[in-house]
Structures are given as structure tokens and as C-alpha cells.
Scaffold this motif. Structure first.
Motif, short mmCIF file in Angstrom:
data_model
loop_
_atom_site.label_atom_id
_atom_site.label_comp_id
_atom_site.label_asym_id
_atom_site.label_seq_id
_atom_site.Cartn_x
_atom_site.Cartn_y
_atom_site.Cartn_z
N ALA A 29 5.34 3.16 5.09
CA ALA A 29 3.95 3.62 5.16
C ALA A 29 3.87 5.04 5.71
CB ALA A 29 3.13 2.67 6.03
N ALA A 30 4.68 5.35 6.72
CA ALA A 30 4.67 6.71 7.29
C ALA A 30 5.19 7.72 6.26
CB ALA A 30 5.53 6.75 8.55
N ALA A 31 6.22 7.36 5.51
CA ALA A 31 6.76 8.26 4.50
C ALA A 31 5.73 8.51 3.40
CB ALA A 31 8.05 7.68 3.91
N LEU A 32 5.03 7.49 2.99
CA LEU A 32 4.00 7.66 1.96
C LEU A 32 2.85 8.52 2.47
CD1 LEU A 32 3.93 4.06 0.45
CD2 LEU A 32 4.86 6.14 -0.60
N GLU A 33 2.50 8.37 3.73
CA GLU A 33 1.44 9.20 4.32
C GLU A 33 1.86 10.66 4.38
OE1 GLU A 33 -2.21 10.28 6.09
OE2 GLU A 33 -1.58 8.60 4.85
#
Length: 69
Positions: A29-33
Motif C-alpha cells: 500500500a505504501a509503495a502504491l501511494e
């Protein structure tokens, strides 16, 4: 009494797996953000960058990073 110990053992084994899965999903999720915000950064014009105090070189450096960093 042995049955009680045997019943609780599988529950103890599942918790580390769930913790690892949770960390994996949080990392994803952090990488996608980061990818999303960098994509938005790439769409800003020079005036918008100036308003944010971001130089063109800073923007290029940020856009060159892989999504996982």
C-alpha cells in the motif's frame, strides 16, 4: 491437559504468518501511494512546483526513484 496444549499450538503458529502478511500488505500500500504521488508530481507545471518550493531538479530526482523507495 495435553489436548489443551495441542489445541493452542496451531494458533501460535498462525500469528507470525498473519503479521508477515499484514506487513507485506502495508508495504504494498505504501509503495502504491508513493507511485501515485510521484505520478501527480510529474503532472505539475513550473508554477505549481514553484508554489510548493520544489525545483525542477528535485522533481526529476524524485521521479527517477523506483516505486518501492
Amino acid at each position: 491437559m495435553d489436548n489443551l496444549l495441542n489445541v493452542s499450538a496451531p494458533a501460535l503458529l498462525k500469528k507470525p504468518r498473519l503479521h508477515r502478511l499484514k506487513r507485506l500488505l502495508q508495504s504494498l500500500a505504501a509503495a502504491l501511494e508513493r507511485a501515485r504521488t510521484r505520478r501527480l508530481l510529474g503532472q505539475l507545471n513550473d508554477q505549481q512546483l514553484s508554489d510548493l518550493g520544489i525545483s525542477h531538479a528535485d522533481r526529476i530526482n524524485e521521479l527517477d526513484k523506483p516505486f518501492w523507495r
